[in-house]
Design an enzyme around this catalytic site. Structure first.
Site, PDB file in Angstrom:
ATOM      1  N   GLY A 133       0.557  -1.306  -0.193  1.00  0.00           N
ATOM      2  CA  GLY A 133      -0.024  -0.338  -0.123  1.00  0.00           C
ATOM      3  C   GLY A 133       0.880   1.032   0.203  1.00  0.00           C
ATOM      4  O   GLY A 133       2.193   0.953  -0.646  1.00  0.00           O
ATOM      5  N   GLY A 134       0.621   2.274   0.498  1.00  0.00           N
ATOM      6  CA  GLY A 134       1.046   3.637   0.686  1.00  0.00           C
ATOM      7  C   GLY A 134       2.817   3.683   1.792  1.00  0.00           C
ATOM      8  O   GLY A 134       3.355   4.447   1.020  1.00  0.00           O
ATOM      9  N   GLY A 159      24.333  11.513 -29.852  1.00  0.00           N
ATOM     10  CA  GLY A 159      24.130  12.081 -28.583  1.00  0.00           C
ATOM     11  C   GLY A 159      24.471  11.276 -27.597  1.00  0.00           C
ATOM     12  O   GLY A 159      25.129  12.386 -26.223  1.00  0.00           O
ATOM     13  N   ALA A 160      24.705  10.393 -27.592  1.00  0.00           N
ATOM     14  CA  ALA A 160      25.371   9.427 -26.463  1.00  0.00           C
ATOM     15  C   ALA A 160      26.400   9.793 -26.023  1.00  0.00           C
ATOM     16  O   ALA A 160      26.804  10.083 -24.825  1.00  0.00           O
ATOM     17  CB  ALA A 160      25.108   8.216 -26.668  1.00  0.00           C
TER      18      ALA A 160
HETATM   19  C1  HXC Z   1      -4.140  -3.668  12.487  1.00  0.00           C
HETATM   20  C2  HXC Z   1      -2.725  -5.942  11.547  1.00  0.00           C
HETATM   21  C3  HXC Z   1      -2.921  -5.185  10.452  1.00  0.00           C
HETATM   22  C4  HXC Z   1      -3.000  -4.343  10.001  1.00  0.00           C
HETATM   23  C5  HXC Z   1      -1.769  -7.319  10.526  1.00  0.00           C
HETATM   24  N1  HXC Z   1      -2.241  -6.524  12.106  1.00  0.00           N
HETATM   25  N2  HXC Z   1      -1.685  -5.956   9.525  1.00  0.00           N
HETATM   26  N3  HXC Z   1      -2.793  -4.996  12.902  1.00  0.00           N
HETATM   27  N4  HXC Z   1      -3.736  -3.198  11.346  1.00  0.00           N
HETATM   28  N5  HXC Z   1      -2.943  -2.998   9.296  1.00  0.00           N
HETATM   29  C6  HXC Z   1      -2.000  -8.220  12.578  1.00  0.00           C
HETATM   30  C7  HXC Z   1      -2.987  -9.125  12.843  1.00  0.00           C
HETATM   31  O1  HXC Z   1      -3.919  -8.775  12.769  1.00  0.00           O
HETATM   32  C8  HXC Z   1      -2.096 -10.693  13.434  1.00  0.00           C
HETATM   33  O2  HXC Z   1      -2.414  -9.318  14.566  1.00  0.00           O
HETATM   34  C9  HXC Z   1      -0.383  -9.458  13.490  1.00  0.00           C
HETATM   35  O3  HXC Z   1      -0.603  -8.631  12.368  1.00  0.00           O
HETATM   36  C10 HXC Z   1       0.033 -10.600  12.187  1.00  0.00           C
HETATM   37  O4  HXC Z   1      -0.529 -10.584  11.080  1.00  0.00           O
HETATM   38  P1  HXC Z   1      -1.058 -12.277  10.006  1.00  0.00           P
HETATM   39  O5  HXC Z   1      -1.993 -11.498   9.254  1.00  0.00           O
HETATM   40  O6  HXC Z   1      -1.001 -13.288  11.632  1.00  0.00           O
HETATM   41  O7  HXC Z   1      -0.209 -12.102   9.838  1.00  0.00           O
HETATM   42  P2  HXC Z   1       0.606 -12.824   8.530  1.00  0.00           P
HETATM   43  O8  HXC Z   1       0.245 -14.166   7.659  1.00  0.00           O
HETATM   44  O9  HXC Z   1       2.134 -13.139   8.194  1.00  0.00           O
HETATM   45  O10 HXC Z   1       0.407 -11.737   7.051  1.00  0.00           O
HETATM   46  C11 HXC Z   1       0.625 -10.288   7.075  1.00  0.00           C
HETATM   47  C12 HXC Z   1       0.056  -9.856   6.415  1.00  0.00           C
HETATM   48  C13 HXC Z   1      -1.232  -9.620   6.221  1.00  0.00           C
HETATM   49  C14 HXC Z   1      -0.164  -9.921   4.748  1.00  0.00           C
HETATM   50  C15 HXC Z   1       0.790  -8.468   5.792  1.00  0.00           C
HETATM   51  O11 HXC Z   1      -1.798  -9.311   8.486  1.00  0.00           O
HETATM   52  C16 HXC Z   1      -2.306  -8.596   5.973  1.00  0.00           C
HETATM   53  O12 HXC Z   1      -2.700  -8.614   4.979  1.00  0.00           O
HETATM   54  N6  HXC Z   1      -2.378  -7.605   6.935  1.00  0.00           N
HETATM   55  C17 HXC Z   1      -3.139  -6.411   6.292  1.00  0.00           C
HETATM   56  C18 HXC Z   1      -2.014  -5.673   4.932  1.00  0.00           C
HETATM   57  C19 HXC Z   1      -2.892  -4.264   5.358  1.00  0.00           C
HETATM   58  O13 HXC Z   1      -4.021  -4.603   4.208  1.00  0.00           O
HETATM   59  N7  HXC Z   1      -3.258  -3.363   5.533  1.00  0.00           N
HETATM   60  C20 HXC Z   1      -3.560  -2.436   5.612  1.00  0.00           C
HETATM   61  C21 HXC Z   1      -2.914  -1.590   3.877  1.00  0.00           C
HETATM   62  S1  HXC Z   1      -3.595   0.111   3.945  1.00  0.00           S
HETATM   63  P3  HXC Z   1      -2.091 -10.888  16.099  1.00  0.00           P
HETATM   64  O14 HXC Z   1      -2.993 -10.118  17.015  1.00  0.00           O
HETATM   65  O15 HXC Z   1      -3.075 -11.584  15.489  1.00  0.00           O
HETATM   66  O16 HXC Z   1      -0.676 -11.659  16.111  1.00  0.00           O
HETATM   67  C22 HXC Z   1      -1.540   1.239   3.983  1.00  0.00           C
HETATM   68  C23 HXC Z   1      -2.682   2.262   3.637  1.00  0.00           C
HETATM   69  C24 HXC Z   1      -0.383   3.477   3.747  1.00  0.00           C
HETATM   70  O17 HXC Z   1      -0.826   0.194   4.768  1.00  0.00           O
HETATM   71  C25 HXC Z   1      -0.990   4.654   3.711  1.00  0.00           C
HETATM   72  C26 HXC Z   1      -0.242   5.162   3.606  1.00  0.00           C
HETATM   73  C27 HXC Z   1       0.361   6.635   2.830  1.00  0.00           C
END
Ligand code: HXC
Length: 512
Positions: free
Chosen positions: A172-173, A407-408
């Site tokens: 993501g971002g 040019g290079a």
């Molecule tokens: C809160 C999160 C989280 C999130 C993961 N966790 N992502 N908590 N916010 N975005 C937590 C899970 O609940 C879990 O907690 C622990 O982190 C580990 O995650 P798992 O899923 O168990 O690990 P894994 O199977 O290795 O998968 C990792 C992952 C997946 C691929 C990153 O967690 C995932 O897809 N997360 C969502 C990613 C996402 O959509 N993020 C937002 C993107 S938007 P517990 O307590 O169970 O250990 C973004 C915008 C940024 O980031 C903008 C910037 C401008």
């Protein structure tokens, strides 16, 4: 009232809680995924025992989704400062065992704090990324935290080196902070970066792709050009960062660190005499010249898997770090195309920002012809390299080993765009274009093959050499290949106190 002993015990307890991070089970899960913990990574990255942690006891302040019941000291990032080869660096490492290393407002505050300190103290920042992105429970506060980091990345750009390791998810971002830093180093098969993941892509464009194919280390090192280096495992990735920082000054007011070597500055290399083939259409490996020239044959190639027709990387000459930019005749004849131009342009600008002299080795047949190149904007991308070389005020030493056409020739750090010393091998061919192309245009109406062949030979004798350019003073000296190292070192020593300044302006307008 608590006794002194109880007060110390309380501190022990709080420190201990922070060190445990997300708990034993999550640490095991991290290890099972082939990944190290944030603290283990910092331990490998920094000199033994030099890490000083900051903000170990910071906790998040979120009260939505019952988050007030779930607080972990450190809040998903370990930050502080320490040393690499005895030199100060600031570091933050996202701790995947705590809320998936996600970015909360408090967690972003910790990153911003070390970035601010790094700017004040004039030392590099190294970010170790392994995070699920924005902490969903914190909503827009998390986005604000990202933006604070992005803003500081930009303010720090060209002031202190910024290096990002990608050691797990970065999606993501969240990708934009590493993207704003100077170098991205990824680990094979356990790291990935993408703006939108495979599931979203499947829904929107119906393309099927795995995480690894879409945003793994090899993808970004070879296809997209987003990443600069790749380690086979986390330890090798972190070691690459240590090696890289060894070439860099701590900030833009310093010169890069001199590391004296026992390698003789006058060392000659007879094997170079026969490296460039007499037949201009035969390839050879430019890397041989680079490795022969630099101290102890030690060259750190940057972006080795991307646009291989251009080599970029760091080495040392008589102890002083240099940035080397070289056409690679062994790949696509060393032609300048969109990717190689952008790769080299960014490298040149980095070197210029951080006082690293540029050595340019030229063997380029010209710009790559083709509809794809033109539609893709080779005009503006080639202009980036021209701009970067022209703008650079660090010492610029250029050596033409063979072709420098069209040019290079101008673009590849020619005398005309401000190179300080321009050298050439006797095998150099400096002209508007190669003999065949030139004859086809000038003698278009000569029909006999024999006449054309004679004309090609005449042109080759008259123009496919370095002497016209030397007569005009565009080439300062024609050197024997064996003395490449010695000549580059002499030129570099001569130029080491170079000082030039341009007119005052807010900033130029590089054709982005
Ligand atoms: C809160 C999160 C989280 C999130 C993961 N966790 N992502 N908590 N916010 N975005 C937590 C899970 O609940 C879990 O907690 C622990 O982190 C580990 O995650 P798992 O899923 O168990 O690990 P894994 O199977 O290795 O998968 C990792 C992952 C997946 C691929 C990153 O967690 C995932 O897809 N997360 C969502 C990613 C996402 O959509 N993020 C937002 C993107 S938007 P517990 O307590 O169970 O250990 C973004 C915008 C940024 O980031 C903008 C910037 C401008």
């Amino acid at each position: 009232m608590l006794t002194l002993e109880e007060k110390f015990r309380e501190l022990d307890k709080r420190n201990q809680e922070a060190l445990v991070g997300g708990g034993e089970a999550r640490v095991v899960k991290q290890h099972q995924a082939g990944k190290l913990t944030a603290r283990e990574r910092i331990g490998i990255l920094l000199d033994n025992g030099t890490f000083e942690e900051i903000d170990k006891l910071v906790k998040h302040r979120c009260t939505d989704f019952e988050m007030e019941k779930n607080k972990i000291s450190g809040d998903g990032v370990v930050s502080g400062y320490g040393k690499i080869d005895g030199r100060l660096v600031f570091v933050f490492a996202q701790d995947f065992t705590v809320f998936g290393g996600t970015l909360s407002s408090a967690n972003a505050g910790k990153i911003v704090k070390v970035m601010d300190m790094a700017m004040k103290m004039g030392a590099p920042v190294i970010g170790l990324n392994d995070s699920g992105g924005a902490r969903i429970q914190e909503g827009v506060q998390s986005l604000a935290g990202y933006a604070d980091i992005f803003h500081l990345n930009v303010k720090s750009s060209g002031v202190i080196p910024q290096i990002s390791a990608i050691l797990g998810p970065c999606a993501g971002g969240a990708v934009y902070s590493p993207a704003l830093t100077d170098f991205i180093v990824m680990t094979k098969e356990s790291s990935y970066m993408f703006v939108t993941g495979p599931d979203v892509i499947k829904t929107v464009t119906h393309e099927t792709v795995t995480k690894e194919e879409l945003g793994g280390a090899m993808t970004h090192n070879s296809k997209s050009g987003v990443a600069h280096l790749m380690g086979d495992d986390e330890e090798k990735t972190l070691m690459l960062i240590r090696e890289l920082t060894g070439f860099l000054p701590s900030n833009n007011m310093e010169d890069p660190p001199v590391r004296p070597s026992g390698d003789d500055s006058d060392r000659q290399d007879e094997s170079l005499q026969n490296l460039v083939p007499a037949d201009p259409n035969k390839p050879y490996d430019m890397m041989v010249i680079i490795e022969s020239a630099v101290d102890d044959h030690n060259f750190l190639e940057i972006m080795p898997h991307y646009a291989k027709n251009m080599i970029t990387g760091f080495g040392r000459l008589a102890g002083r770090p240099v940035g080397i930019v070289a056409n690679q005749p062994a790949f696509l004849a060393g032609v300048l195309d969109i990717n190689s131009s952008v790769k080299a342009a960014r490298f040149v600008r980095f070197c210029d920002a951080f006082n690293i002299p540029l050595i340019t080795l030229v063997d380029v047949p010209g710009f790559l012809p083709g509809v794809n190149q033109e539609f893709g904007g080779i005009i503006k991308h080639g202009a980036k390299l021209l701009y970067a070389f022209s703008e650079a005020t660090v010492p610029k030493i250029t050596l033409i080993t063979r072709k420098a056409y069209g040019g290079a020739y101008d673009v590849m750090a020619s005398k005309h765009i401000g190179a300080d010393v321009n050298l050439a091998y006797p095998t150099a061919e400096i002209a508007v274009m190669g003999p065949e192309g030139a004859v086809n245009i000038i003698f278009r109406h000569k029909i006999s093959d024999k006449e054309k062949a004679d004309a090609v030979e005449d042109y080759r004798n008259a123009f496919a050499n370095p002497y016209k350019a030397a007569e005009l003073g565009y080439i300062d000296e024609i050197i024997y290949p064996r003395e490449t190292r010695k000549k580059l070192i002499s030129a570099l020593e001569m130029a080491q106190n170079k000082s030039v300044s341009g007119p005052s302006r807010k900033h130029g307008n590089i054709p982005l």
